[in-house]
Structures are given as C-alpha cells and as structure tokens.
Design an enzyme around this catalytic site. Structure first.
Site, PDB file in Angstrom:
ATOM      1  N   ALA A  59     -33.259  15.450  17.937  1.00 30.90           N
ATOM      2  CA  ALA A  59     -32.447  15.456  19.048  1.00 30.90           C
ATOM      3  C   ALA A  59     -32.484  16.097  20.516  1.00 30.90           C
ATOM      4  CB  ALA A  59     -30.845  16.591  18.143  1.00 30.90           C
TER       5      ALA A  59
ATOM      6  N   PRO B 230     -42.193  19.845  13.750  1.00 31.03           N
ATOM      7  CA  PRO B 230     -42.915  18.708  12.684  1.00 31.03           C
ATOM      8  C   PRO B 230     -41.189  17.676  12.939  1.00 31.03           C
ATOM      9  CG  PRO B 230     -41.919  20.521  11.084  1.00 31.03           C
ATOM     10  CD  PRO B 230     -42.153  20.907  13.208  1.00 31.03           C
TER      11      PRO B 230
ATOM     12  N   ASP C 266     -27.061  19.239  16.440  1.00 33.55           N
ATOM     13  CA  ASP C 266     -28.279  20.196  17.066  1.00 33.55           C
ATOM     14  C   ASP C 266     -28.519  19.279  18.480  1.00 33.55           C
ATOM     15  OD1 ASP C 266     -28.542  19.583  14.698  1.00 33.55           O
ATOM     16  OD2 ASP C 266     -30.206  18.094  14.363  1.00 33.55           O
TER      17      ASP C 266
END
Ligand code: MEV
Length: 289
Positions: free
Chosen positions: A80, A71, A123
């Site tokens: 990322a 999501p 990330d």
C-alpha cells in the site's frame, strides 16, 4: 522528476474482520517507502503488479526508483505504501491534480484488483493520511494520536495477504457458525479499545484477546506465537500478530522504559525487532534525489 514517500502501518485491532465490513483500528508507523518518478518516453520495466497498475490507472508512462525502509510481505503495509507513494509521485510529475483522497481511493482499487477483490481500504487510507484511524464499513475516523510505544517483531517469514484473506473466506464459507462469531468478537476488541486509548494496560490486554481470536481464525504461526509470548514475558502490556498473519510481523505495546528489553526478547528469538511509534503525516513530498 518527483519524489514522494508514504509510511507503513500496523493493525492494532481488527485485521481480517475489516474485510467483512467490521471496525478496525490501524496506525501509520515510521518506516517509509520513497518513490521517485520521472517522465519517460518508454515505461521502465516494473515487476510488481501494483506498480504496473499505478501507471495504467494514471494513463502515463515513466520510469521509477524505489527505496524502502519497510520489509515487504510482512504485514506492515509495504505494498500500500509503495502504491500511494507511486501514485502521488506520478500525480506530481505529470501535474494530474488528484487530491489525496482520490489517490487513496485509486490505490485501494489497485490493491483490490491485485488481491483479487479481497482487500479493505485500511492500508491505503492509513498510508495516505497517516495517524491512528478507526476504519468502518463505509467510514473512516481519525482518532486522537496517543503516544503508544510499539515494538514490532518481524518473523522474516513472508506471507501472501491475498492467500491469507482467501483462507479466512474459505473457513467462513465452510464453518460460518464458528467464523461469524469470531469476526464479531474481533470487532468487540476494537470497540472496547476505543474506550481505552489512554489506558495502555487495558489496550494491551485487548490486543492479547485479539491475537487469540486471530489464531482461532487460523492465521497464526508458531514463530509469531513465540514472539508474542516473548514480548509479553519481557514486560509488554500486550502483543498480537499484525496484518494478514501466517508469518510477517507481530506488534507489542510496551511501557516506554521496557521497549529495549522487549526488542531484545524478540531478537533472542532470531527475529528482527523495530522500535517505532505513530507517523502523523501520511504521504509527503520529498526533495528530489
Ligand atoms: C492486511 O494488512 C490486513 C487484512 O485485513 C486485509 C485487508 O484489510 O485488506 C488481512
């Protein structure tokens, strides 16, 4: 045509603090994003600033197709993952020969640009390399992958990472005497956690402490608080919000046998549970679709 995928991530410890050079621990997790890139004379229309930047930075034009199991705007590192998968697919399709390390660095530069200078490399690094990673101001260390059974709860409330990071920066500017010790204490949970990676009970407790510190930092949300309490009541060792906060997701560390019960408790709060564990691969070439 080249198809690459990249995993999402959860912060187990240290989100927001890592933006100020503190240590944090993040883990790549199973849901993935898949990106197919094809050479094209004209750029296909891309609405995301991350994707526009990917083609611009690599100096090529192409079309792309994205399938995501993650999501977006939920704290699971989907931007990322899309960025590193897209860069990897461009790299492959155009034979650019960038290393994984270089792609991770370019992805970080893109995140930083889109998030107006406020982003840590966490990330993009975790999505590129997979595994459990200790992030420091100028270092990254791969930790031995523990079998941590996790249940994620998605509030469905989308958040804007750049805005949340900016909010903390404003709070720090106006109230440094409060925020500086909070960031130090968050890093304290990270450092203690490094000694407890094989002790889920202790790790869970440290996650609870980290959650409270994040709430004090102002990045909590009533729905996140509800899910965190529900997960703990259902038997999780500990639970905390994960990522930028203000919505998005929480993560609970559970005894394996209680994962379904914790997931059920999250569902009973009208949120979406996801039972997951570590991804150790990072970016991966896929069969073309
Ligand atoms: C977002 O997933 C985590 C933050 O620490 C921002 C970042 O590390 O770039 C809030």
């Amino acid at each position: 045509m080249a198809t690459w995928s990249a995993p999402g991530k959860v912060f187990l410890f240290g989100e927001h603090a890592v933006v100020y050079g503190k240590h944090g621990v993040a883990m790549a997790i199973r849901p993935r994003v898949y990106v197919t890139v094809r050479k094209a004379r004209r750029m296909s229309e891309v609405k995301s600033p991350y994707l526009e930047e990917c083609f611009r930075q690599m100096g090529v034009q192409g079309s792309l197709y994205i399938r995501s199991q993650l999501p977006s705007s939920s704290g699971l590192g989907s931007s990322a993952a899309v960025t590193v998968a897209t860069l990897s697919a461009i790299n492959d399709e155009f034979g650019l020969s960038h290393s994984r390390e270089e792609i991770s660095t370019i992805a970080y530069e893109i995140e930083k640009k889109v998030q107006r200078g406020r982003a840590s490399p966490t990330d993009t690094y975790v999505s590129s390399f997979g595994g459990l990673i200790l992030m420091g101001a100028s270092s990254k260390r791969r930790l031995p992958p523990p079998g941590l059974p996790l249940v994620i709860g998605n509030t469905g409330i989308s958040h804007n990472t750049a805005r949340m990071v900016e909010m903390v920066a404003d709070f720090k500017r106006t109230h440094p005497e409060i925020v500086v010790p909070l960031l130090d204490a968050i890093e304290g949970t990270t450092k203690r956690a490094l000694h407890s990676l094989n002790n889920p009970r202790e790790l869970g407790w440290l996650m609870n402490v980290n959650h409270s510190l994040l709430e004090a930092l102002g990045v909590g949300h009533p729905v996140l608080a509800r899910l965190v309490l529900a997960a703990r009541a259902a038997g999780a060792f500990g639970a905390k919000l994960t990522g930028a906060g203000g919505g998005g997701c929480m993560v609970a560390l559970c005894p394996s046998r209680l994962r379904s019960r914790v997931a059920g408790a999250i569902k009973a709060c009208d949120a979406s549970p996801l039972i997951t564990t570590i991804d150790t691969e990072g970016t991966r070439k896929e069969k073309d679709v």
